[in-house]
Design a protein around this motif. Structure first.
Motif, PDB file in Angstrom:
ATOM      1  N   ARG A 120       3.242  14.932  -8.101  1.00 33.90           N
ATOM      2  CA  ARG A 120       4.336  15.917  -8.132  1.00 33.90           C
ATOM      3  C   ARG A 120       4.672  16.317  -9.559  1.00 33.90           C
ATOM      4  O   ARG A 120       4.904  17.481  -9.845  1.00 33.90           O
ATOM      5  N   LYS A 121       4.715  15.340 -10.465  1.00 36.59           N
ATOM      6  CA  LYS A 121       5.018  15.649 -11.866  1.00 36.59           C
ATOM      7  C   LYS A 121       3.923  16.515 -12.465  1.00 36.59           C
ATOM      8  O   LYS A 121       4.203  17.498 -13.151  1.00 36.59           O
TER       9      LYS A 121
ATOM     10  N   ASP B 229       0.833  -1.208   0.000  1.00 40.55           N
ATOM     11  CA  ASP B 229       0.000   0.000   0.000  1.00 40.55           C
ATOM     12  C   ASP B 229       0.866   1.256   0.000  1.00 40.55           C
ATOM     13  O   ASP B 229       0.582   2.220  -0.722  1.00 40.55           O
ATOM     14  N   LEU B 230       1.908   1.242   0.792  1.00 38.67           N
ATOM     15  CA  LEU B 230       2.800   2.396   0.881  1.00 38.67           C
ATOM     16  C   LEU B 230       3.492   2.658  -0.450  1.00 38.67           C
ATOM     17  O   LEU B 230       3.606   3.814  -0.884  1.00 38.67           O
ATOM     18  N   GLU B 231       3.938   1.602  -1.117  1.00 38.92           N
ATOM     19  CA  GLU B 231       4.567   1.773  -2.423  1.00 38.92           C
ATOM     20  C   GLU B 231       3.582   2.354  -3.435  1.00 38.92           C
ATOM     21  O   GLU B 231       3.949   3.199  -4.249  1.00 38.92           O
TER      22      GLU B 231
ATOM     23  N   GLU C 151       3.991   5.960  -5.408  1.00 40.27           N
ATOM     24  CA  GLU C 151       3.908   6.115  -6.864  1.00 40.27           C
ATOM     25  C   GLU C 151       2.880   7.181  -7.242  1.00 40.27           C
ATOM     26  O   GLU C 151       3.104   7.996  -8.130  1.00 40.27           O
ATOM     27  N   GLU C 152       1.747   7.172  -6.551  1.00 39.59           N
ATOM     28  CA  GLU C 152       0.726   8.199  -6.808  1.00 39.59           C
ATOM     29  C   GLU C 152       1.264   9.585  -6.475  1.00 39.59           C
ATOM     30  O   GLU C 152       0.998  10.547  -7.203  1.00 39.59           O
TER      31      GLU C 152
END
Length: 71
Positions: free
Chosen positions: A31-32, A19-21, A25-26
């Motif tokens: 950020r992008k 879940d943390l990974e 990624e989200e």
């Protein structure tokens, strides 16, 4: 979490890590997108400044032209 008391702690840790990974990624994607939005905002701000400067120049030239005209 109360219904999952019989789960193996190692399984719980693996699920939490997964879940943390996913959240990380989200966050990278957000950020992008935010960076792209900021670049677009700065470009638009520069264009607005240029248009304001250009309109001031055109107004000044119009005043000069109007005052040079013989009456």
């Amino acid at each position: 979490m109360a219904g999952n008391l019989d789960r193996d702690p190692a399984v719980e840790i693996a699920l939490i890590r997964a879940d943390l990974e996913g959240v990380q990624e989200e966050l990278k994607a957000v950020r992008k997108e935010l960076k792209d939005l900021l670049e677009a905002w700065n470009t638009a701000t520069g264009m607005v400044r240029f248009v304001k400067w250009l309109s001031t120049l055109m107004a000044a030239l119009a005043v000069v032209y109007a005052t040079d005209q013989p009456h």
